[in-house]
Design a protein around this motif. Structure first.
Motif, PDB file in Angstrom:
ATOM      1  N   TYR A  12       0.804  -1.209   0.000  1.00  0.00           N
ATOM      2  CA  TYR A  12       0.000   0.000   0.000  1.00  0.00           C
ATOM      3  C   TYR A  12       0.846   1.272   0.000  1.00  0.00           C
ATOM      4  CZ  TYR A  12      -3.632  -3.311   1.160  1.00  0.00           C
ATOM      5  OH  TYR A  12      -4.493  -4.378   1.151  1.00  0.00           O
ATOM      6  N   ALA A  13       2.024   1.200  -0.578  1.00  0.00           N
ATOM      7  CA  ALA A  13       2.901   2.368  -0.613  1.00  0.00           C
ATOM      8  C   ALA A  13       2.202   3.499  -1.354  1.00  0.00           C
ATOM      9  CB  ALA A  13       4.221   2.014  -1.278  1.00  0.00           C
ATOM     10  N   PHE A  14       2.090   4.614  -0.711  1.00  0.00           N
ATOM     11  CA  PHE A  14       1.422   5.796  -1.271  1.00  0.00           C
ATOM     12  C   PHE A  14       2.451   6.763  -1.808  1.00  0.00           C
ATOM     13  CE2 PHE A  14       0.279  10.227  -0.395  1.00  0.00           C
ATOM     14  CZ  PHE A  14      -0.797  10.367  -1.260  1.00  0.00           C
ATOM     15  N   HIS A  15       2.222   7.232  -3.015  1.00  0.00           N
ATOM     16  CA  HIS A  15       3.069   8.289  -3.563  1.00  0.00           C
ATOM     17  C   HIS A  15       2.168   9.474  -3.887  1.00  0.00           C
ATOM     18  CE1 HIS A  15       5.890  10.550  -5.926  1.00  0.00           C
ATOM     19  NE2 HIS A  15       6.829   9.722  -5.526  1.00  0.00           N
ATOM     20  N   PRO A  16       2.517  10.674  -3.427  1.00  0.00           N
ATOM     21  CA  PRO A  16       1.650  11.834  -3.647  1.00  0.00           C
ATOM     22  C   PRO A  16       1.338  12.071  -5.126  1.00  0.00           C
ATOM     23  CG  PRO A  16       3.493  12.414  -2.216  1.00  0.00           C
ATOM     24  CD  PRO A  16       3.705  11.010  -2.663  1.00  0.00           C
ATOM     25  N   ALA A  17       2.268  11.776  -6.021  1.00  0.00           N
ATOM     26  CA  ALA A  17       2.032  11.999  -7.449  1.00  0.00           C
ATOM     27  C   ALA A  17       0.900  11.116  -7.969  1.00  0.00           C
ATOM     28  CB  ALA A  17       3.314  11.746  -8.242  1.00  0.00           C
ATOM     29  N   ASP A  18       0.739   9.914  -7.416  1.00  0.00           N
ATOM     30  CA  ASP A  18      -0.348   9.033  -7.840  1.00  0.00           C
ATOM     31  C   ASP A  18      -1.702   9.683  -7.582  1.00  0.00           C
ATOM     32  OD1 ASP A  18       1.513   7.066  -8.522  1.00  0.00           O
ATOM     33  OD2 ASP A  18       1.324   6.033  -6.590  1.00  0.00           O
ATOM     34  N   LEU A  19      -1.827  10.308  -6.440  1.00  0.00           N
ATOM     35  CA  LEU A  19      -3.079  10.963  -6.074  1.00  0.00           C
ATOM     36  C   LEU A  19      -3.367  12.139  -7.004  1.00  0.00           C
ATOM     37  CD1 LEU A  19      -5.443  11.094  -4.095  1.00  0.00           C
ATOM     38  CD2 LEU A  19      -4.009  12.480  -2.608  1.00  0.00           C
ATOM     39  N   ILE A  20      -2.355  12.938  -7.309  1.00  0.00           N
ATOM     40  CA  ILE A  20      -2.536  14.086  -8.204  1.00  0.00           C
ATOM     41  C   ILE A  20      -2.929  13.597  -9.599  1.00  0.00           C
ATOM     42  CG2 ILE A  20      -1.447  16.134  -9.213  1.00  0.00           C
ATOM     43  CD1 ILE A  20      -1.701  16.245  -6.114  1.00  0.00           C
ATOM     44  N   GLN A  61      -3.492  20.951 -17.335  1.00  0.00           N
ATOM     45  CA  GLN A  61      -3.040  19.576 -17.533  1.00  0.00           C
ATOM     46  C   GLN A  61      -1.520  19.527 -17.657  1.00  0.00           C
ATOM     47  OE1 GLN A  61      -4.890  16.693 -17.428  1.00  0.00           O
ATOM     48  NE2 GLN A  61      -6.524  18.032 -16.745  1.00  0.00           N
ATOM     49  N   ARG A  62      -0.948  20.453 -18.417  1.00  0.00           N
ATOM     50  CA  ARG A  62       0.515  20.493 -18.550  1.00  0.00           C
ATOM     51  C   ARG A  62       1.171  20.803 -17.211  1.00  0.00           C
ATOM     52  NH1 ARG A  62       1.555  24.483 -23.117  1.00  0.00           N
ATOM     53  NH2 ARG A  62      -0.667  24.644 -23.315  1.00  0.00           N
ATOM     54  N   PHE A  63       0.587  21.751 -16.487  1.00  0.00           N
ATOM     55  CA  PHE A  63       1.127  22.136 -15.186  1.00  0.00           C
ATOM     56  C   PHE A  63       1.072  20.962 -14.206  1.00  0.00           C
ATOM     57  CE2 PHE A  63       0.381  23.858 -10.899  1.00  0.00           C
ATOM     58  CZ  PHE A  63       1.612  24.440 -10.705  1.00  0.00           C
ATOM     59  N   LEU A  64      -0.052  20.257 -14.165  1.00  0.00           N
ATOM     60  CA  LEU A  64      -0.191  19.125 -13.250  1.00  0.00           C
ATOM     61  C   LEU A  64       0.764  17.991 -13.623  1.00  0.00           C
ATOM     62  CD1 LEU A  64      -4.039  19.094 -12.641  1.00  0.00           C
ATOM     63  CD2 LEU A  64      -2.248  19.643 -10.988  1.00  0.00           C
ATOM     64  N   LYS A  65       1.023  17.802 -14.895  1.00  0.00           N
ATOM     65  CA  LYS A  65       2.003  16.791 -15.310  1.00  0.00           C
ATOM     66  C   LYS A  65       3.392  17.183 -14.823  1.00  0.00           C
ATOM     67  CE  LYS A  65      -0.543  14.940 -19.168  1.00  0.00           C
ATOM     68  NZ  LYS A  65      -0.697  14.817 -20.595  1.00  0.00           N
ATOM     69  N   LYS A  66       3.704  18.475 -14.905  1.00  0.00           N
ATOM     70  CA  LYS A  66       4.999  18.954 -14.401  1.00  0.00           C
ATOM     71  C   LYS A  66       5.076  18.757 -12.879  1.00  0.00           C
ATOM     72  CE  LYS A  66       8.172  22.729 -14.879  1.00  0.00           C
ATOM     73  NZ  LYS A  66       8.671  23.495 -15.965  1.00  0.00           N
ATOM     74  N   LEU A  67       3.983  19.053 -12.204  1.00  0.00           N
ATOM     75  CA  LEU A  67       3.912  18.887 -10.754  1.00  0.00           C
ATOM     76  C   LEU A  67       4.094  17.425 -10.358  1.00  0.00           C
ATOM     77  CD1 LEU A  67       3.308  19.958  -7.888  1.00  0.00           C
ATOM     78  CD2 LEU A  67       0.887  19.665  -8.415  1.00  0.00           C
ATOM     79  N   THR A  68       3.401  16.509 -11.033  1.00  0.00           N
ATOM     80  CA  THR A  68       3.543  15.102 -10.682  1.00  0.00           C
ATOM     81  C   THR A  68       4.954  14.595 -10.978  1.00  0.00           C
ATOM     82  OG1 THR A  68       2.597  14.378 -12.795  1.00  0.00           O
ATOM     83  CG2 THR A  68       1.106  14.549 -10.921  1.00  0.00           C
ATOM     84  N   GLY A  69       5.564  15.105 -12.050  1.00  0.00           N
ATOM     85  CA  GLY A  69       6.953  14.735 -12.332  1.00  0.00           C
ATOM     86  C   GLY A  69       7.881  15.175 -11.216  1.00  0.00           C
ATOM     87  N   ASN A  76       9.222  16.002  -1.355  1.00  0.00           N
ATOM     88  CA  ASN A  76       9.403  17.081  -0.386  1.00  0.00           C
ATOM     89  C   ASN A  76      10.057  18.316  -0.986  1.00  0.00           C
ATOM     90  OD1 ASN A  76       8.376  15.469   1.717  1.00  0.00           O
ATOM     91  ND2 ASN A  76      10.351  14.497   1.939  1.00  0.00           N
ATOM     92  N   LYS A  77      10.720  18.183  -2.109  1.00  0.00           N
ATOM     93  CA  LYS A  77      11.462  19.292  -2.722  1.00  0.00           C
ATOM     94  C   LYS A  77      11.029  19.455  -4.173  1.00  0.00           C
ATOM     95  CE  LYS A  77      14.341  19.924   0.745  1.00  0.00           C
ATOM     96  NZ  LYS A  77      14.324  21.102   1.543  1.00  0.00           N
ATOM     97  N   ILE A  78       9.978  20.231  -4.386  1.00  0.00           N
ATOM     98  CA  ILE A  78       9.467  20.403  -5.743  1.00  0.00           C
ATOM     99  C   ILE A  78       9.625  21.825  -6.259  1.00  0.00           C
ATOM    100  CG2 ILE A  78       7.847  18.502  -5.522  1.00  0.00           C
ATOM    101  CD1 ILE A  78       5.636  20.610  -5.184  1.00  0.00           C
ATOM    102  N   ILE A  79       9.985  22.748  -5.398  1.00  0.00           N
ATOM    103  CA  ILE A  79      10.026  24.165  -5.762  1.00  0.00           C
ATOM    104  C   ILE A  79      10.930  24.426  -6.966  1.00  0.00           C
ATOM    105  CG2 ILE A  79      11.866  24.839  -4.154  1.00  0.00           C
ATOM    106  CD1 ILE A  79       8.718  26.901  -4.767  1.00  0.00           C
ATOM    107  N   GLY A  80      12.040  23.747  -7.071  1.00  0.00           N
ATOM    108  CA  GLY A  80      12.963  23.968  -8.184  1.00  0.00           C
ATOM    109  C   GLY A  80      12.398  23.552  -9.525  1.00  0.00           C
ATOM    110  N   GLU A  81      11.379  22.708  -9.529  1.00  0.00           N
ATOM    111  CA  GLU A  81      10.748  22.238 -10.764  1.00  0.00           C
ATOM    112  C   GLU A  81       9.546  23.105 -11.157  1.00  0.00           C
ATOM    113  OE1 GLU A  81      11.796  19.426 -12.505  1.00  0.00           O
ATOM    114  OE2 GLU A  81      13.460  19.258 -11.107  1.00  0.00           O
TER     115      GLU A  81
END
Length: 97
Positions: A12-20, A61-69, A76-81
């Motif tokens: 049941y490993a949860f990854h935040p990107a899966d939810l997004i 949609q493009r923004f959310l794909k960038k966010l999930t990437g 924990n460190k997404i600001i640089g992306e």
């Protein structure tokens, strides 16, 4: 913890990107809830990301794909992306401006 409990936990490993990704094509309420949970430990506030989604759906949609990437690289460190606008808003929020 027993070996069986450890195996169950790994299943049941949860990854935040899966939810997004799951919420990307759902109504905005589901997307907002997913962003709140998915960005809980991230270095960008979920309200900044939600505000960014108020515009064009194709851009969203493009923004959310960038966010999930970014979340997949390091949840924990997404600001640089993130785009410069998001980085600026987060710095302003961190400084209380």
């Amino acid at each position: 913890m027993s070996e069986q409990e450890q195996e169950k936990k790994q299943e049941y490993a949860f990854h935040p990107a899966d939810l997004i990704e799951y919420a990307m094509d759902k109504p905005i309420g589901a997307a907002r809830a997913a962003l709140r949970v998915g960005l809980e430990d991230a270095d960008v506030d979920h309200d900044i990301i939600i505000a960014e989604l108020m515009g064009n759906m194709e851009l969203n949609q493009r923004f959310l794909k960038k966010l999930t990437g970014a979340l997949r690289k390091n949840p924990n460190k997404i600001i640089g992306e993130m785009p410069d606008r998001i980085q600026t808003l987060q710095v302003e929020r961190d400084l209380g401006i």
